[in-house]
Write a protein that holds these residues in place. Structure first.
Motif, short mmCIF file in Angstrom:
data_model
loop_
_atom_site.label_atom_id
_atom_site.label_comp_id
_atom_site.label_asym_id
_atom_site.label_seq_id
_atom_site.Cartn_x
_atom_site.Cartn_y
_atom_site.Cartn_z
N GLN A 138 12.64 24.05 0.37
CA GLN A 138 14.09 24.12 0.37
C GLN A 138 14.64 22.85 -0.26
O GLN A 138 14.27 21.75 0.12
N ASN A 139 15.55 22.99 -1.21
CA ASN A 139 16.04 21.82 -1.95
C ASN A 139 16.61 20.75 -1.03
O ASN A 139 16.23 19.58 -1.10
N THR A 140 17.56 21.13 -0.21
CA THR A 140 18.20 20.25 0.76
C THR A 140 18.51 21.08 1.99
O THR A 140 18.38 22.30 1.97
N SER A 141 18.95 20.43 3.06
CA SER A 141 19.42 21.23 4.19
C SER A 141 20.72 21.90 3.78
O SER A 141 21.55 21.32 3.06
N TYR A 142 20.92 23.12 4.20
CA TYR A 142 22.11 23.87 3.80
C TYR A 142 23.42 23.22 4.27
O TYR A 142 24.37 23.10 3.49
N PRO A 143 23.51 22.77 5.53
CA PRO A 143 24.76 22.11 5.96
C PRO A 143 25.07 20.86 5.13
O PRO A 143 26.24 20.63 4.79
N ALA A 144 24.05 20.09 4.79
CA ALA A 144 24.28 18.87 4.01
C ALA A 144 24.79 19.21 2.62
O ALA A 144 25.68 18.53 2.09
N PHE A 145 24.26 20.27 2.02
CA PHE A 145 24.69 20.61 0.68
C PHE A 145 26.08 21.25 0.69
O PHE A 145 26.89 21.01 -0.20
N GLY A 146 26.35 22.06 1.70
CA GLY A 146 27.68 22.63 1.83
C GLY A 146 28.75 21.55 1.96
O GLY A 146 29.80 21.60 1.30
N LYS A 147 28.45 20.54 2.76
CA LYS A 147 29.37 19.40 2.91
C LYS A 147 29.55 18.68 1.59
O LYS A 147 30.68 18.34 1.20
N ALA A 148 28.46 18.45 0.87
CA ALA A 148 28.52 17.72 -0.40
C ALA A 148 29.37 18.46 -1.42
O ALA A 148 30.13 17.85 -2.17
N ASP A 171 23.66 38.57 -4.49
CA ASP A 171 22.57 38.55 -3.52
C ASP A 171 21.62 37.37 -3.70
O ASP A 171 20.50 37.37 -3.18
N ALA A 172 22.04 36.32 -4.41
CA ALA A 172 21.20 35.13 -4.59
C ALA A 172 21.11 34.37 -3.26
O ALA A 172 22.12 33.93 -2.71
N THR A 173 19.90 34.23 -2.75
CA THR A 173 19.70 33.67 -1.41
C THR A 173 20.35 32.31 -1.23
O THR A 173 21.15 32.09 -0.33
N ILE A 174 19.98 31.38 -2.11
CA ILE A 174 20.41 30.00 -1.86
C ILE A 174 21.90 29.82 -2.07
O ILE A 174 22.57 29.11 -1.32
N GLN A 175 22.46 30.48 -3.09
CA GLN A 175 23.90 30.36 -3.29
C GLN A 175 24.67 30.88 -2.08
O GLN A 175 25.66 30.29 -1.66
N ASN A 176 24.21 31.98 -1.51
CA ASN A 176 24.89 32.52 -0.33
C ASN A 176 24.75 31.59 0.87
O ASN A 176 25.68 31.45 1.67
N GLU A 177 23.60 30.94 1.01
CA GLU A 177 23.43 29.97 2.09
C GLU A 177 24.39 28.80 1.90
O GLU A 177 25.02 28.33 2.86
N TRP A 178 24.50 28.31 0.67
CA TRP A 178 25.42 27.20 0.40
C TRP A 178 26.87 27.61 0.63
O TRP A 178 27.66 26.83 1.18
#
Length: 335
Positions: A138-148, A171-178
């Motif tokens: 996983q590139n980064t933690s999702y909460p940390a990247f959302g905040k950034a 339906d892109a997994t990581i974009q939806n997580e971010w």
């Protein structure tokens, strides 16, 4: 004088030690590279700059780890295109498949079939279904990247801004997580900030440009565009420039520094989070080698030379904290 039988004893001891250590260990004495293996890296599509950076790091690392490396993928962001590539790799008996997914579930049956045939699967960047891979980087933690992502525009748009999102595919997994993470952070930290639309550019620079133009023309009150995709960020920034909105609409996203450098220097992008894509590609190959060797457990810890130390938690490895590109530091990074 050393007697002959002492020399023989010493030689025998050294031979035993060599046998225990193994014939071809990496420089850190942790990775057995005695057997050459075939590893494929399958991005969402060929040609996107962030994935080229992954390839660069992976190719360099593969040479160190006795890996026969192949970089291959579809020419458009297509889940079926990735499935077709996987089927070819299975037929060619690759040892490890590494991939960033266009769709978490559509790829799963083919990857599960690969695993049943003894092929290790390592996902990175955008995950597949957990039962269809051995490990996920996983590139980064999702909460940390959302905040950034939010903070990269909030300083310039204000706390009550109207924001648009320009992503890759629905339906892109990581974009939806971010996107989920940035919405949660926005609701908590900037409750008056409003997302007025979410559009998709299919990881295509030209389609992302068109989508960016449509957003700006349909929503003249938008002052920030969050584009969590390499092509989308470039397309959004190009749209702002083309419509003469520099200084009025601020863009952020997830793209490599070479692709966004001109927009950072022109002030369209004030801050843009990512991570070191080259080093991430190198880590993908390192984990691929460990996975093939059976040297990595679902919950583990390891150190990769020149990359760092990593924890494995439920077969997930967090690569990095967000790296924020700005006009002050972007020229330090070339990828």
């Amino acid at each position: 004088m050393i007697k002959r039988h002492h020399i023989a004893t010493l030689a025998a001891a050294l031979g035993m030690a060599a046998a225990l250590v193994g014939p071809a260990l990496a420089a850190d004495n942790a990775v057995d590279t005695s057997k050459r293996i075939k590893v494929a890296m399958v991005p969402k599509l060929i040609g996107l700059s962030v994935f080229k950076a992954n390839e660069q790091g992976a190719r360099e690392q593969a040479k160190k780890l006795n890996i026969d490396f192949l970089y291959t993928g579809p020419v458009t962001a297509s889940a079926q295109g990735q499935v077709d590539v996987f089927n070819s790799l299975i037929a060619r008996r690759f040892d490890v498949i590494t991939t960033t997914a266009n769709n978490p579930t559509q790829l799963a049956p083919t990857l599960r079939r690969a695993m049943k045939k003894g092929i290790k699967v390592v996902s990175y960047d955008s995950d597949v279904s957990p039962d269809a891979r051995d490990f996920f980087i996983q590139n980064t933690s999702y909460p940390a990247f959302g905040k950034a992502l939010v903070e990269s525009v909030a300083k310039y748009t204000g706390a009550d801004a109207k924001i648009a999102i320009l992503s890759s595919t629905k339906d892109a997994t990581i974009q939806n997580e971010w996107i989920n993470a940035l919405k949660a952070y926005m609701a908590k930290t900037y409750p008056k900030m409003q997302i007025v639309t979410t559009e998709y550019g299919e990881s295509s620079p030209s389609k992302s440009l068109r989508a960016g133009l449509d957003i700006i023309q349909a929503h003249p009150d938008v002052t920030g565009i969050i584009a969590p995709d390499g092509a989308a960020e470039v397309g959004a920034a190009a749209a702002v420039q083309k419509l003469g909105k520099t200084g009025k609409i601020f863009v952020t996203g997830a793209s490599d520094p070479d692709a966004i450098r001109q927009y950072v220097k022109s002030g369209i992008i004030k801050a843009s989070p990512l991570w070191d894509e080259v080093k991430e590609g190198a880590l993908v190959m390192y984990v691929a080698r460990l996975a093939h060797n059976g040297a990595l457990k679902p919950n583990d810890h390891f150190t990769a030379p020149d990359l760092g130390s990593y924890d494995v938690k439920n077969r997930v490895i967090i690569f990095s904290k967000p790296l924020i590109f700005t006009a002050d530091n972007i020229d330090q990074y070339k990828f």
